[in-house]
Design an enzyme around this catalytic site. Sequence first.
Site, PDB file in Angstrom:
ATOM      1  N   GLU A  30      46.346 -13.709 -32.571  1.00  0.00           N
ATOM      2  CA  GLU A  30      45.556 -14.485 -31.634  1.00  0.00           C
ATOM      3  C   GLU A  30      45.547 -13.830 -30.418  1.00  0.00           C
ATOM      4  O   GLU A  30      46.793 -13.429 -29.751  1.00  0.00           O
ATOM      5  CB  GLU A  30      45.911 -16.021 -31.499  1.00  0.00           C
ATOM      6  CG  GLU A  30      44.853 -16.878 -31.474  1.00  0.00           C
ATOM      7  CD  GLU A  30      43.926 -16.825 -32.497  1.00  0.00           C
ATOM      8  OE1 GLU A  30      42.863 -16.190 -32.589  1.00  0.00           O
ATOM      9  OE2 GLU A  30      44.022 -17.764 -33.459  1.00  0.00           O
ATOM     10  N   GLY A  42      32.532 -25.479 -30.536  1.00  0.00           N
ATOM     11  CA  GLY A  42      33.760 -26.009 -29.557  1.00  0.00           C
ATOM     12  C   GLY A  42      34.938 -25.987 -30.441  1.00  0.00           C
ATOM     13  O   GLY A  42      35.942 -26.731 -29.736  1.00  0.00           O
ATOM     14  N   GLY A  70      36.658 -23.746 -32.178  1.00  0.00           N
ATOM     15  CA  GLY A  70      37.420 -22.339 -32.331  1.00  0.00           C
ATOM     16  C   GLY A  70      37.187 -21.829 -33.650  1.00  0.00           C
ATOM     17  O   GLY A  70      37.783 -21.166 -34.141  1.00  0.00           O
ATOM     18  N   GLU A 126      27.699 -11.349 -26.058  1.00  0.00           N
ATOM     19  CA  GLU A 126      28.767 -12.228 -25.459  1.00  0.00           C
ATOM     20  C   GLU A 126      29.412 -12.027 -24.031  1.00  0.00           C
ATOM     21  O   GLU A 126      29.167 -12.757 -22.989  1.00  0.00           O
ATOM     22  CB  GLU A 126      30.031 -12.615 -26.489  1.00  0.00           C
ATOM     23  CG  GLU A 126      29.833 -13.279 -27.708  1.00  0.00           C
ATOM     24  CD  GLU A 126      30.115 -14.975 -27.290  1.00  0.00           C
ATOM     25  OE1 GLU A 126      30.646 -15.407 -26.388  1.00  0.00           O
ATOM     26  OE2 GLU A 126      29.289 -15.582 -27.901  1.00  0.00           O
ATOM     27  N   ASP A 185      35.816 -12.132 -34.171  1.00  0.00           N
ATOM     28  CA  ASP A 185      34.694 -13.180 -34.712  1.00  0.00           C
ATOM     29  C   ASP A 185      33.568 -12.542 -34.966  1.00  0.00           C
ATOM     30  O   ASP A 185      33.151 -12.864 -36.578  1.00  0.00           O
ATOM     31  CB  ASP A 185      34.313 -14.069 -33.437  1.00  0.00           C
ATOM     32  CG  ASP A 185      35.433 -14.767 -32.967  1.00  0.00           C
ATOM     33  OD1 ASP A 185      36.758 -14.738 -33.451  1.00  0.00           O
ATOM     34  OD2 ASP A 185      35.437 -15.443 -31.817  1.00  0.00           O
TER      35      ASP A 185
END
Length: 384
Positions: free
Chosen positions: A34, A120, A122, A158, A170
């Site tokens: 992460e 929202g 994740g 993005e 992603d």
Amino acid sequence: MNTTQKVENKFNNLFKFSPELVIKSPGRVNLIGEHTDYNDGWVLPAAINKCSTVLLRKNELDHSRAFAYDLDQQFHFRMEDQQKHEGWESFILGVTMEMKAKGAVLKNFDVLITGEVPFGAGMSSSASIECALAFGLNELFDCGFNRKELAFITQMAEHHFVGVKCGIMDQFTSLLGKDQHCLYLDCKTLSFDLIPLDLKEYQLLLCNTNVSHSLASSEYNVRRSQCEQGVEYLQSFYPNIDSLRDVSEEILERHKKEIDPIIFQRCLYVVQENKRVGLSVEALQKGDIRALGSYMYQSHKGLSKMYEVSCKELDFLVEQTEMNEYILGSRMMGGGFGGCTINIIHKNNVEDFIQKVSPLYQQTFNKSLTPYLVELGDGARICK
Ligand code: GLA
């Protein structure tokens, strides 16, 4: 009438023609790795079976038309429109503009968007919409981009239109994921291995805190720049360092006293997390799910205490798992400040756990907890 028919009927009624193409692109989970992707590090995500869907056709008008089925909102735009838009409109404009910037010749089109990836949480709902649209436009107008190029294009959408300087994880997973596998992705070279995800008698459970923090995008960009500051400082001693992937704990420790303590902590987390991704892949390949679980707990601790992107609700949910021997690993997933935890839980104990934790969560935070038993799935594809 099933949902697919309903959505197609809506498209026909709105635009007076049938769609030429129907595309699906999935959300993702991330086992570990992460906030490493934008640091040129490694990640271990997987595409899930919840997708965003776009229906598309070329039109002969002087503008394009877009409809968000789940919000019942429509908007029209011209290709040359450069104005700032909010929410889902920025996804559409962002993808269109970035494709054009990369040389695509696009004409006007009609698009309907609908999705089953919770927003929202994740799970990359926005990336899945952007990827479905980019994949669809690429087919519709024969642009010739490959999947990796589409991942870059949607990432840039993005950055430039949504305002989050996200990494590539992603978008890459939504476009290149494969059912039953996770992607062991090197975010610098974009080379990857597909690792079969066999959790034996365990399975993945996501617990959505139903918290979505307004801090998420601004703090995300702050973390990114803190890591860059750390790299910049180290470069003055080690010119060969390009990013945190080139930094070891020893190097960082050597300069601890000179580096701002917050920057030091952020960088140390990333260096340690990169290491955990490699160790987790080894554990998975050996079938050692218990070891994978312990790296997940370590990851959460780092995200919460060193990288500081967790929140009290996420921490609470992870704590609740620590006393259960039938849960092997738990951590917050995605950018943070809300969204889901990802858990590796024994198949026989899923119901028990949800029954026990949901009321506790409700009592403590006055919010409901939403569990998702996720299944893996394939990356972007043409359905019609
Ligand atoms: C968000 C971003 C990704 C990644 C994660 C954190 O999901 O879009 O690029 O940085 O946060 O790992």
